[in-house]
Design an enzyme around this catalytic site. Structure first.
Site, short mmCIF file in Angstrom:
data_model
loop_
_atom_site.label_atom_id
_atom_site.label_comp_id
_atom_site.label_asym_id
_atom_site.label_seq_id
_atom_site.Cartn_x
_atom_site.Cartn_y
_atom_site.Cartn_z
CG ASP A 10 -1.82 -1.10 1.35
OD1 ASP A 10 -2.17 -1.66 0.31
OD2 ASP A 10 -2.21 -1.44 2.49
N1 URA Z 1 -1.08 -5.88 4.10
C1 URA Z 1 -1.50 -4.60 4.14
O1 URA Z 1 -2.44 -4.27 4.81
N2 URA Z 1 -0.84 -3.69 3.41
C2 URA Z 1 0.23 -3.98 2.66
O2 URA Z 1 0.80 -3.10 2.03
C3 URA Z 1 0.65 -5.31 2.64
C4 URA Z 1 -0.02 -6.24 3.36
#
Ligand code: URA
Length: 236
Positions: free
Chosen positions: A104
């Site tokens: 993310d």
């Molecule tokens: N889980 C999440 O919530 N975000 C990420 O970027 C990777 C795994």
């Protein structure tokens, strides 16, 4: 990615660069049907390059890069909203690189990028279930029963999560640091798992992917994996 045409011909193993330059001067090389002159460039992937009327087969060298993704970068090749993208950080390679899976915008940590489609597919395939370890900073004290819930599986809107390994590594004031290892790759999975057990997340970093760790790479830094590491990844 554009390269000098003599270099492309040489990389395809057809001739030395010198010889390829001669061919270009002799008018034996065409790109997309048009004759080229010495100094012209072409894209070995998207352009049709012919020598003596025969298209050349280009097998580009495979790269796999381990990047420490900083917070604030989008895990795509291009972002319609104009935000910084991870591929901007790895521009010193003669090929186009694509991220393996996704982190993310607000997650930092270990991200692989490659031009090896087979490797990317292998690693992203749920059947292979590559383990990914994250360090999460969450609000509140995480109780042993919450650890157990996360380990056994929590119910998310897209179903129950698979068993995970969870360890509270530090509790500091109003926050806890938790190490969590999962082998699924659902969208925003770790954040959603913690939300589901009542802990808002303030920081998330991926510290391990299979046997690979971040080592001493600072955010924004990267390194190319060795052949041996790539071979090991293919066996995961
Ligand atoms: N889980 C999440 O919530 N975000 C990420 O970027 C990777 C795994």
């Amino acid at each position: 990615m554009k390269q000098r045409i003599q270099k492309i011909i040489a990389s395809a193993g057809l001739a030395s660069r010198r010889q390829a330059e001669k061919w270009i001067e002799e008018g034996r090389v065409r790109v997309n049907g048009l004759a080229v002159t010495l100094g012209d460039s072409a894209d070995p992937v998207s352009d049709r390059i012919e020598v003596n009327g025969k298209p050349i087969q280009v097998e580009s060298e495979k790269y796999c890069i381990l990047l420490h993704k900083p917070v604030g970068y989008v895990t795509t090749a291009r972002d319609p909203q104009g935000r910084p993208v991870v591929v901007d950080l790895v521009q010193n390679f003669p090929v186009r690189l694509y991220p393996v899976g996704r982190l993310d915008l607000n997650t930092s940590g270990l991200l692989l990028l490659t031009n090896d489609g087979d490797l990317a597919q292998h690693l992203a395939h749920p059947r292979h279930g590559v383990e990914k370890t994250y360090l999460a900073r969450v609000r509140g004290a995480v109780s042993p029963s919450t650890v157990q819930r996360l380990e056994v599986g929590v119910k998310l809107e897209d179903g129950l999560t698979a068993p995970a390994r969870v360890e509270v590594t530090r509790q500091q004031g109003t926050h806890s640091w938790v190490k969590i290892t999962i082998h699924e790759g659902r969208n925003r999975q770790v954040r959603r798992m913690f939300e589901a057990v009542g802990h808002a997340m303030s920081r998330l970093q991926r510290i391990q992917f299979g046997f690979l760790t971040l080592e001493n790479l600072a955010p924004g830094q990267y390194r190319r994996l060795s052949r041996l590491e790539v071979a090991r990844l293919k066996q995961l």
